[in-house]
Design a protein around this motif. Structure first.
Motif, mmCIF file in Angstrom:
data_model
loop_
_atom_site.group_PDB
_atom_site.id
_atom_site.type_symbol
_atom_site.label_atom_id
_atom_site.label_comp_id
_atom_site.label_asym_id
_atom_site.label_seq_id
_atom_site.Cartn_x
_atom_site.Cartn_y
_atom_site.Cartn_z
ATOM 1 N N ASP A 122 41.063 38.682 -8.578
ATOM 2 C CA ASP A 122 40.087 39.404 -9.419
ATOM 3 C C ASP A 122 40.171 38.942 -10.869
ATOM 4 O OD1 ASP A 122 39.287 40.815 -7.199
ATOM 5 O OD2 ASP A 122 40.470 42.614 -7.672
ATOM 6 N N PHE A 123 41.381 38.719 -11.338
ATOM 7 C CA PHE A 123 41.590 38.253 -12.712
ATOM 8 C C PHE A 123 40.890 36.918 -12.926
ATOM 9 C CE2 PHE A 123 44.022 35.647 -15.693
ATOM 10 C CZ PHE A 123 44.090 36.466 -16.814
ATOM 11 N N ILE A 124 41.076 36.001 -11.977
ATOM 12 C CA ILE A 124 40.458 34.680 -12.078
ATOM 13 C C ILE A 124 38.932 34.799 -12.024
ATOM 14 C CG2 ILE A 124 40.194 32.443 -10.936
ATOM 15 C CD1 ILE A 124 43.100 32.728 -9.987
ATOM 16 N N ALA A 125 38.441 35.673 -11.119
ATOM 17 C CA ALA A 125 36.988 35.849 -10.981
ATOM 18 C C ALA A 125 36.370 36.386 -12.267
ATOM 19 C CB ALA A 125 36.696 36.794 -9.815
ATOM 20 N N GLU A 169 33.756 34.283 -14.576
ATOM 21 C CA GLU A 169 32.405 34.807 -14.837
ATOM 22 C C GLU A 169 32.067 34.708 -16.310
ATOM 23 O OE1 GLU A 169 29.903 38.955 -14.184
ATOM 24 O OE2 GLU A 169 31.773 38.637 -13.088
ATOM 25 N N ALA A 170 33.071 34.941 -17.150
ATOM 26 C CA ALA A 170 32.849 34.869 -18.598
ATOM 27 C C ALA A 170 32.873 33.427 -19.104
ATOM 28 C CB ALA A 170 33.908 35.687 -19.323
ATOM 29 N N ASP A 171 33.593 32.574 -18.414
ATOM 30 C CA ASP A 171 33.730 31.180 -18.830
ATOM 31 C C ASP A 171 33.807 30.327 -17.566
ATOM 32 O OD1 ASP A 171 34.372 28.709 -19.783
ATOM 33 O OD2 ASP A 171 36.187 29.317 -20.846
ATOM 34 N N SER A 172 32.722 29.634 -17.260
ATOM 35 C CA SER A 172 32.630 28.879 -15.998
ATOM 36 C C SER A 172 33.686 27.784 -15.898
ATOM 37 C CB SER A 172 31.234 28.260 -15.865
ATOM 38 O OG SER A 172 30.975 27.385 -16.953
ATOM 39 N N GLU A 173 34.259 27.377 -17.022
ATOM 40 C CA GLU A 173 35.271 26.322 -17.005
ATOM 41 C C GLU A 173 36.691 26.877 -17.120
ATOM 42 O OE1 GLU A 173 34.424 23.384 -19.912
ATOM 43 O OE2 GLU A 173 32.440 22.903 -19.107
ATOM 44 N N SER A 206 40.311 28.070 -16.404
ATOM 45 C CA SER A 206 41.349 27.704 -15.436
ATOM 46 C C SER A 206 42.528 28.654 -15.600
ATOM 47 C CB SER A 206 41.814 26.261 -15.659
ATOM 48 O OG SER A 206 42.870 25.956 -14.769
ATOM 49 N N PHE A 207 42.953 29.216 -14.512
ATOM 50 C CA PHE A 207 44.055 30.186 -14.496
ATOM 51 C C PHE A 207 45.373 29.544 -14.943
ATOM 52 C CE2 PHE A 207 47.355 32.075 -11.528
ATOM 53 C CZ PHE A 207 47.567 33.229 -12.256
#
Length: 309
Positions: free
Chosen positions: A255-258, A262-266, A268-269
């Motif tokens: 969920d954190f990554i999603a 969503e806010a920044d398409s690029e 990276s976790f």
């Protein structure tokens, strides 16, 4: 008077005998109890609790370890846990797919975050924790430089089939949430050998790679039986309740990554970081790359403790 006195002496004598017998019985019981406690203090299935923090939430995971299958591995990790070695360390490498050859998982047991640089990890001093004046202080040593066992190394004998180790009924397999050993950073190029005490063959020569684990471990985030022959899975989540907790952690990361993506398409976790390591006569390697979770998404091992030996 004489008869009364004589009877009193007999009563006293009998009382002393009874007291002595009672004392002997109590002592015998204490000895038996101590012997029982000594033999019972190590069980086939010790339990540990690992407290993991992610995104300001704690996840307490209880693991059941399999000493009956992997005695040296379990003894080694329990010893490090008793030293508080893992407390406040971080997941230094995170894999989200099996395409990189490592499988999906959390890789820990070797790094902490530097106080003067919150984005940069520092390597734990395993040598300092396990050696004094070139002498190994670990109790459960089974790897040596030589077959005569004159020079012990502070690494762990790999209890898995690729290293000549056999377990009845094929042992444990890598599944979601399982706890497994991981190699020290190594290169396969030099092919140097070390001496190990095998479970059936006595002292034999084996590859350093398979006998190079120090404190490193990984937690599988998915099942991957292809790893079984080359890595030792020595612990499972204790029950379905703990399996649910682990899934909560996986879902929280997802969920954190999603949300970030969503806010920044690029977004990276993780970010790839290069690290210089101290090479030795066996590794032949001086650099490694890790996919390090960023500061906001950091996965921290706050504490590991033994619940049952």
């Amino acid at each position: 008077m004489h008869k009364l006195f004589s009877g009193g002496c007999m009563a006293q004598s009998l009382g002393k005998k009874v007291a002595r017998i009672f004392s002997v019985l109590v002592a015998a019981l204490l000895i038996c109890s101590a012997a029982f406690l000594f033999t019972a203090c190590e069980t086939d299935h010790p339990k540990i609790k690992m407290t993991i923090e992610f995104n300001d939430k704690s996840y307490e995971l209880t693991y059941k370890l399999y000493r009956n299958m992997y005695p040296k591995t379990v003894a080694h990790y329990l010893e490090l846990i008793d030293m508080d070695f893992y407390d406040n360390t971080v997941i230094h490498d995170y894999s989200t797919s099996s395409s990189d050859g490592k499988g999906q998982g959390f890789y820990g047991g070797g790094y902490y975050m530097q106080e003067d640089n919150a984005d940069r990890m520092a390597e734990l001093d395993y040598e300092k924790a396990t050696m004094t004046n070139d002498s190994v202080t670990l109790k459960n040593i089974s790897v040596w430089k030589d077959t005569a066992q004159n020079e012990p190394l502070n690494t762990l004998y790999g209890e898995f089939s690729a290293n000549g180790f056999k377990v009845a009924n094929n042992g444990l397999t890598h599944k979601k949430g399982s706890l497994a050993t991981h190699y020290n950073a190594v290169s396969d190029a030099n092919g140097k050998k070390v001496a190990v005490k095998s479970n059936k063959l006595g002292v034999v020569e084996r590859e350093y790679k398979y006998n190079s684990t120090t404190s490193l471990f990984f937690i599988s985030s998915s099942s991957n039986s292809s790893l079984d022959a080359n890595y030792c899975t020595f612990g499972y989540l204790a029950d379905s309740k703990n399996e649910d907790k682990f899934q909560e952690l996986l879902d929280a990361i997802k969920d954190f990554i999603a949300d970030k993506t969503e806010a920044d398409s690029e977004y990276s976790f993780t970010e790839e970081q290069d690290y210089d390591i101290e090479g030795n006569e066996y590794t032949g390697q001086t650099e490694v790359k890790y996919n390090v979770p960023k500061e906001e998404g950091r996965i921290t091992i706050k504490k590991v403790e033994v619940l049952k030996y």
